[in-house]
Design an enzyme around this catalytic site. Structure first.
Site, PDB file in Angstrom:
ATOM      1  N   ASP A  35       0.937  -0.989   0.138  1.00 18.48           N
ATOM      2  CA  ASP A  35      -0.155  -0.032   0.027  1.00 18.48           C
ATOM      3  C   ASP A  35       0.854   1.343   0.136  1.00 18.48           C
ATOM      4  O   ASP A  35       2.108   1.175   0.421  1.00 18.48           O
ATOM      5  CB  ASP A  35      -1.031   0.218   1.451  1.00 18.48           C
ATOM      6  CG  ASP A  35      -0.287   0.048   2.469  1.00 18.48           C
ATOM      7  OD1 ASP A  35       0.081   1.268   2.921  1.00 18.48           O
ATOM      8  OD2 ASP A  35       0.108  -0.781   3.120  1.00 18.48           O
ATOM      9  N   ASN A  69       2.266  -5.864 -12.351  1.00 17.98           N
ATOM     10  CA  ASN A  69       2.802  -4.919 -13.391  1.00 17.98           C
ATOM     11  C   ASN A  69       2.113  -3.720 -13.525  1.00 17.98           C
ATOM     12  O   ASN A  69       2.660  -2.495 -13.893  1.00 17.98           O
ATOM     13  CB  ASN A  69       2.624  -5.871 -14.769  1.00 17.98           C
ATOM     14  CG  ASN A  69       3.418  -6.972 -14.773  1.00 17.98           C
ATOM     15  OD1 ASN A  69       4.202  -7.047 -13.783  1.00 17.98           O
ATOM     16  ND2 ASN A  69       3.207  -7.759 -15.466  1.00 17.98           N
ATOM     17  N   TYR A  81      -0.230  -9.915 -20.449  1.00 17.35           N
ATOM     18  CA  TYR A  81       1.169  -9.723 -20.029  1.00 17.35           C
ATOM     19  C   TYR A  81       1.458  -8.243 -20.696  1.00 17.35           C
ATOM     20  O   TYR A  81       1.926  -7.550 -19.855  1.00 17.35           O
ATOM     21  CB  TYR A  81       2.278 -10.831 -20.282  1.00 17.35           C
ATOM     22  CG  TYR A  81       3.460 -10.098 -20.174  1.00 17.35           C
ATOM     23  CD1 TYR A  81       4.111  -9.961 -18.895  1.00 17.35           C
ATOM     24  CD2 TYR A  81       4.461  -9.887 -21.078  1.00 17.35           C
ATOM     25  CE1 TYR A  81       5.550  -9.592 -18.574  1.00 17.35           C
ATOM     26  CE2 TYR A  81       5.800  -9.286 -21.243  1.00 17.35           C
ATOM     27  CZ  TYR A  81       6.236  -9.282 -19.742  1.00 17.35           C
ATOM     28  OH  TYR A  81       7.359  -8.949 -19.765  1.00 17.35           O
ATOM     29  N   LYS A 101       2.130  -4.680 -18.614  1.00 20.44           N
ATOM     30  CA  LYS A 101       3.213  -4.073 -18.828  1.00 20.44           C
ATOM     31  C   LYS A 101       3.091  -2.515 -19.457  1.00 20.44           C
ATOM     32  O   LYS A 101       3.962  -1.487 -18.933  1.00 20.44           O
ATOM     33  CB  LYS A 101       4.376  -4.581 -19.741  1.00 20.44           C
ATOM     34  CG  LYS A 101       4.822  -5.964 -18.902  1.00 20.44           C
ATOM     35  CD  LYS A 101       5.540  -5.513 -17.515  1.00 20.44           C
ATOM     36  CE  LYS A 101       6.844  -5.216 -17.721  1.00 20.44           C
ATOM     37  NZ  LYS A 101       7.649  -4.990 -16.450  1.00 20.44           N
TER      38      LYS A 101
END
Length: 308
Positions: A47, A81, A131, A135
């Site tokens: 956090d 990510n 993915y 990203k």
């Protein structure tokens, strides 16, 4: 100079730390989920307030973020990510706003490229996999954060220590298992795609150059080999290095991580100009180092020692 490395136990993070340790003027700070990490940080669950407190204690001059998920379901990919990167940027704004952030992105953010084309940093981003999409979300967060930050869009890493989550590491494991068996068969998916491979040690050098460079840098820099290599050629070259005497068969299956991308090649001109960086390892040298490192790791496991 104090450099904090997130994800230091990972493939690229380990090489970054190894390169930083060669520089006596750099104080290396480790951050990650490992019990050995000086600063415990898990970007999947961190956090902002707690992470800001950790960063205030570390007081880094630069942060190299090598933490990231390359596999798993879309939720896990997004947690690390996308969300994790956003939390990191906000925590840096609060606790270390003057620190430079070097964030490792991925060439998968570009999506499919035109055959024969080297993709520049200004090319449209059209990722075809969770993915690549997660990203890209991280990259957008970093480049719009207002921080002194640069994203290194990394091609396909190869070289010593490559994990089985990537094709070079997976093929190495299969070859190691096959040994000298002349009847061994490696059954693989479609190997016709072209990829831009770059040695992990060259990626590490680029990250350190970016972290220590004076003056502002472009928001995004491609880090790759600068040429497209047919995946089939890489596999057969690695098999030759391993002395493999069996057969390699393709069944036409593909990789979910790669999606439908048949061509990938990065233009690395901007990195050469901004960082005075260029790849220093040939693909053959990278594969030879990968095979050699896997042999050392196998010996260490057999003897019950630490595996690097």
């Amino acid at each position: 100079m104090r450099v904090l490395v997130l994800g230091y136990t990972g493939y690229l993070g380990g090489h970054v730390v190894e390169h930083l340790r060669l520089l006596p003027e750099i104080g290396v700070l480790h951050a990650g989920r490992s019990a050995q990490a000086r600063f415990g940080i898990d970007l999947a669950t961190a956090d902002t307030e707690r992470l800001a407190g950790t960063l205030a204690t570390a007081a880094p001059d630069a942060v190299i973020n090598c933490a990231g998920a390359v596999g798993g379901d879309p939720v896990r990919l997004a947690e690390v990510n996308a969300r994790g990167t956003a939390v990191l940027c906000e925590a840096l704004r609060q606790a270390a706003p003057k620190a430079r952030l070097v964030h490792l992105g991925s060439a998968a953010e570009y999506g499919p490229g035109g055959k024969g084309v080297r993709v520049t940093e200004s090319a449209p981003t059209r990722p075809l996999s969770p993915y690549g999409a997660t990203k890209l979300a991280g990259t957008v967060t970093v480049t719009t954060s207002g921080l002194d930050a640069v994203v290194l869009r990394v091609g396909n890493p190869v070289g010593p220590g490559a994990p089985p989550s990537g094709l070079p590491g997976r093929i190495t494991g299969m070859l190691r298992e096959a040994g000298g068996d002349r009847e061994a068969v490696l059954r693989l998916g479609d190997l016709s795609a072209y990829r831009d491979f770059v040695d992990a040690r060259d990626v590490a050098r680029a990250a350190v150059l970016a972290a220590t460079a004076s003056g502002p840098l472009p928001r995004v820099l491609n880090i790759g080999g600068g040429r497209a290599v047919r995946v089939r050629d890489l596999v057969h070259q690695l098999a030759r290095i391993a002395g493999f005497q069996g057969r390699i068969e393709e069944d036409g299956g593909g990789s979910a991580r790669s999606g439908d991308v048949s061509w990938q090649c990065s233009d690395i001109t901007a990195a050469r100009e901004a960082l005075l960086w260029r790849p220093s390892y040939t693909l053959v040298a990278s594969l030879a180092a990968l095979w050699s490192a896997s042999a050392s790791a196998a010996t260490a496991r057999a003897e019950g020692g630490p595996v690097r």
